[in-house]
Design an enzyme around this catalytic site. Structure first.
Site, PDB file in Angstrom:
ATOM      1  N   ARG A 181     -35.216  37.745  -1.272  1.00 48.92           N
ATOM      2  CA  ARG A 181     -34.178  38.782  -1.242  1.00 48.92           C
ATOM      3  C   ARG A 181     -34.156  39.431  -2.618  1.00 48.92           C
ATOM      4  O   ARG A 181     -33.868  38.790  -3.621  1.00 48.92           O
ATOM      5  CB  ARG A 181     -32.813  38.207  -0.850  1.00 48.92           C
ATOM      6  CG  ARG A 181     -32.245  37.105  -1.710  1.00 48.92           C
ATOM      7  CD  ARG A 181     -30.772  36.842  -1.347  1.00 48.92           C
ATOM      8  NE  ARG A 181     -30.246  35.639  -1.984  1.00 48.92           N
ATOM      9  CZ  ARG A 181     -29.740  35.584  -3.211  1.00 48.92           C
ATOM     10  NH1 ARG A 181     -29.718  36.678  -3.946  1.00 48.92           N
ATOM     11  NH2 ARG A 181     -29.277  34.449  -3.701  1.00 48.92           N
ATOM     12  N   HIS A 200     -27.003  37.916  -3.201  1.00 52.94           N
ATOM     13  CA  HIS A 200     -26.690  37.192  -1.968  1.00 52.94           C
ATOM     14  C   HIS A 200     -25.722  38.009  -1.125  1.00 52.94           C
ATOM     15  O   HIS A 200     -25.903  38.174   0.081  1.00 52.94           O
ATOM     16  CB  HIS A 200     -26.084  35.827  -2.302  1.00 52.94           C
ATOM     17  CG  HIS A 200     -25.604  35.068  -1.115  1.00 52.94           C
ATOM     18  ND1 HIS A 200     -26.451  34.456  -0.216  1.00 52.94           N
ATOM     19  CD2 HIS A 200     -24.351  34.817  -0.667  1.00 52.94           C
ATOM     20  CE1 HIS A 200     -25.756  33.866   0.730  1.00 52.94           C
ATOM     21  NE2 HIS A 200     -24.475  34.078   0.482  1.00 52.94           N
ATOM     22  N   TYR A 204     -28.127  33.753 -12.496  1.00 52.55           N
ATOM     23  CA  TYR A 204     -28.932  32.565 -12.194  1.00 52.55           C
ATOM     24  C   TYR A 204     -30.418  32.845 -11.972  1.00 52.55           C
ATOM     25  O   TYR A 204     -31.204  31.913 -11.852  1.00 52.55           O
ATOM     26  CB  TYR A 204     -28.363  31.839 -10.963  1.00 52.55           C
ATOM     27  CG  TYR A 204     -28.206  32.697  -9.728  1.00 52.55           C
ATOM     28  CD1 TYR A 204     -29.263  32.923  -8.855  1.00 52.55           C
ATOM     29  CD2 TYR A 204     -26.975  33.299  -9.429  1.00 52.55           C
ATOM     30  CE1 TYR A 204     -29.113  33.706  -7.725  1.00 52.55           C
ATOM     31  CE2 TYR A 204     -26.822  34.092  -8.292  1.00 52.55           C
ATOM     32  CZ  TYR A 204     -27.894  34.285  -7.444  1.00 52.55           C
ATOM     33  OH  TYR A 204     -27.745  35.080  -6.332  1.00 52.55           O
TER      34      TYR A 204
END
Length: 382
Positions: free
Chosen positions: A272, A276, A285
Site C-alpha cells: 500500500r 493505512h 513507522y
C-alpha cells in the site's frame, strides 16, 4: 506450494521462481516473462480490466481529496493494491460470493457495486451499506479476520446444498493471519473441503506493524500446508498473474480433480503506497523511500505497457478511457453529495426499542431543527 503445472492444468500458465518467489506473468516493465503465458482474455477484456484499475486509482485519489476537505469520513486508501482487487474480481463468476474488508473498494465495484454506494456510507448515508439483492457481496468487514470463518461457512453451506457452480472468495490482510479466526476458518475449510479461495493481501504492514512481526514463517502462503490445502504466492502487483492464479483456484474450488482439495490460500505480495487510513501517518513507522521501490512494479504501469506494446492500447483509446473515468467519478460524487436523508434516521435500528436517553436526544434534535431550520446546521458545518 503451487507450481507452474498447477496453473497450467486449469488452462493458465505462469512463471514461478522457486517455492518462495511469487508467480509472475509480466515483468516490471510490462513485458511477458519467458515461459509465461498470458491468460485467455480478449483484447476488450484486457482493456476493460485496465480501465477498471485506472478508475480504481482515480477513485482512490478523489476519495482521499474529499476526506481532506471534510466531505467524507475516514477512508482506507488502496493505491498499489487496486490491480489485485480488480483482477481477483474479474476471475469471479456472477454467482460467486465476495467477502471484502474495508479496503476492497475496487473488488466490490467490479463485482457489481455502484461507485456511489462506496461513498455513501462515508457521507453518513447508511443505505450505501445495503447490498442489492442480485449482487453476491457481503458488507465490508471492519473487525480483522471476522469474514474468514464466515466465508468458510457460506462455502460449506453451498456444498451441502448442492450448488457446485458457486464459490466464495475472501479478502484479508497480512495482519489477519495473527487472528484466531484465520486459523479456525482455514482449518475448517481444509477439514470439510469447501469451495473457498482465501486471498491474503500482504501489503507488508498491518497499520504500523511490519509483516515480519506477524509471523516467523518465511511466507504466508506456506501456512496453507498446516491445514492440508494449497498455498500459492503471487506477485500482487501483476494483474495478469493474479487473474490467472485466482481463476485456477476458483475452478479447482468448484470442480476439483480427484486428488485436489477445493480450498486455496493465495498470498498476494503487494504494497500500500499510502497510509493505512486517512487517520494514519505512515512516515512515523516507514522509511521515506520504501514505497519508491514498490512503485517500480506498479500494476497500472505494467498493464499499460503490456497493452501498448501489443497494440491493444493507443493514445486515442487512452483518452476515451480518461474521459469515461472522469465522467463516472464526477457523477458519483455529485449523486452522493446531492442525496438527502432525514436526521432522525440516525436513531433507527440502534435498539429494537429506543431507550429514554436516545429518545430525549432525538426529541431535542427535532426541536432545534424546528426552531432554527436545517440550513442553520449546514452553516455551522461550513
Amino acid at each position: 506450494m503451487s507450481t507452474q503445472n498447477d496453473a497450467e492444468q486449469h488452462g493458465h500458465s505462469a512463471t514461478t521462481y522457486g517455492d518462495d518467489k511469487p508467480i509472475r506473468i509480466l515483468d516490471t516493465d510490462g513485458t511477458v516473462l519467458p515461459d509465461a503465458e498470458v491468460p485467455d482474455l480478449s483484447a476488450d477484456e484486457l482493456v476493460s480490466m485496465y480501465e477498471d484499475i485506472k478508475l480504481a486509482r482515480e477513485f482512490d485519489q478523489r476519495a482521499i481529496s474529499l476526506q481532506r476537505q471534510g466531505r467524507i469520513a475516514t477512508y482506507a486508501p488502496m493505491t498499489g493494491q487496486e490491480g489485485a482487487q480488480v483482477a481477483t474480481s474479474y476471475a469471479l463468476d456472477d454467482q460467486d460470493w465476495l467477502f471484502p474488508t474495508y479496503r476492497e473498494h475496487a473488488a466490490k465495484y467490479v463485482h457489481g457495486m455502484e461507485l456511489e454506494s462506496l461513498l455513501k456510507p462515508l457521507c453518513g448515508h447508511r443505505d450505501g451499506y445495503a447490498i442489492p439483492d442480485d449482487v453476491p457481496i457481503m458488507p465490508e468487514y471492519i473487525p480483522i479476520a471476522t469474514q474468514i470463518p464466515q466465508a468458510t461457512g457460506m462455502a460449506w453451506g453451498n456444498r451441502l446444498q448442492g450448488t457446485p457452480d458457486r464459490a466464495a472468495l475472501c479478502h484479508f490482510g497480512d495482519g489477519a493471519t495473527s487472528e484466531g479466526d484465520f486459523h479456525e476458518g482455514l482449518n475448517f475449510a481444509g477439514v470439510f473441503d469447501v469451495p473457498v479461495v482465501f486471498v491474503c493481501n500482504n501489503n507488508q504492514w498491518a497499520i504500523s506493524v511490519p509483516r515480519d512481526h506477524q509471523t516467523a514463517s518465511e511466507t504466508i502462503a506456506q501456512k496453507a500446508a498446516a491445514y492440508g490445502i494449497e498455498g500459492v504466492r503471487v506477485d500482487g502487483l501483476d494483474p495478469l498473474a493474479m487473474y490467472s492464479v485466482t481463476s485456477a483456484a476458483l475452478q479447482k474450488a468448484k470442480n476439483p480433480a480427484a486428488d485436489d482439495r477445493r480450498p486455496t490460500l493465495i498470498e498476494s505480495v503487494q504494497y500500500r503506497y499510502g497510509a493505512h487510513t486517512t487517520a494514519d501517518d505512515p512516515s512515523a513507522y516507514r522509511d521515506e523511500g520504501e514505497a519508491d521501490a514498490w512503485r517500480e512494479k506498479d500494476p497500472l504501469d505494467r498493464l499499460q505497457n503490456y497493452l501498448t506494446a501489443t497494440d491493444i492500447l493507443d493514445d486515442e483509446l487512452e483518452a476515451e478511457i480518461d474521459d469515461r473515468i472522469e465522467s463516472r467519478l464526477t457523477d458519483a460524487v455529485e449523486t452522493v453529495e446531492n442525496a438527502t436523508t432525514d436526521p432522525d434516521s440516525m436513531f433507527d435500528h440502534v435498539y429494537a426499542e429506543l431507550p429514554d436517553r436516545l429518545r430525549n436526544q432525538r426529541d431535542r434534535l427535532r426541536s432545534l431543527r424546528e426552531k432554527y431550520g436545517d440550513d442553520a446546521f449546514s452553516e455551522v458545518l461550513e
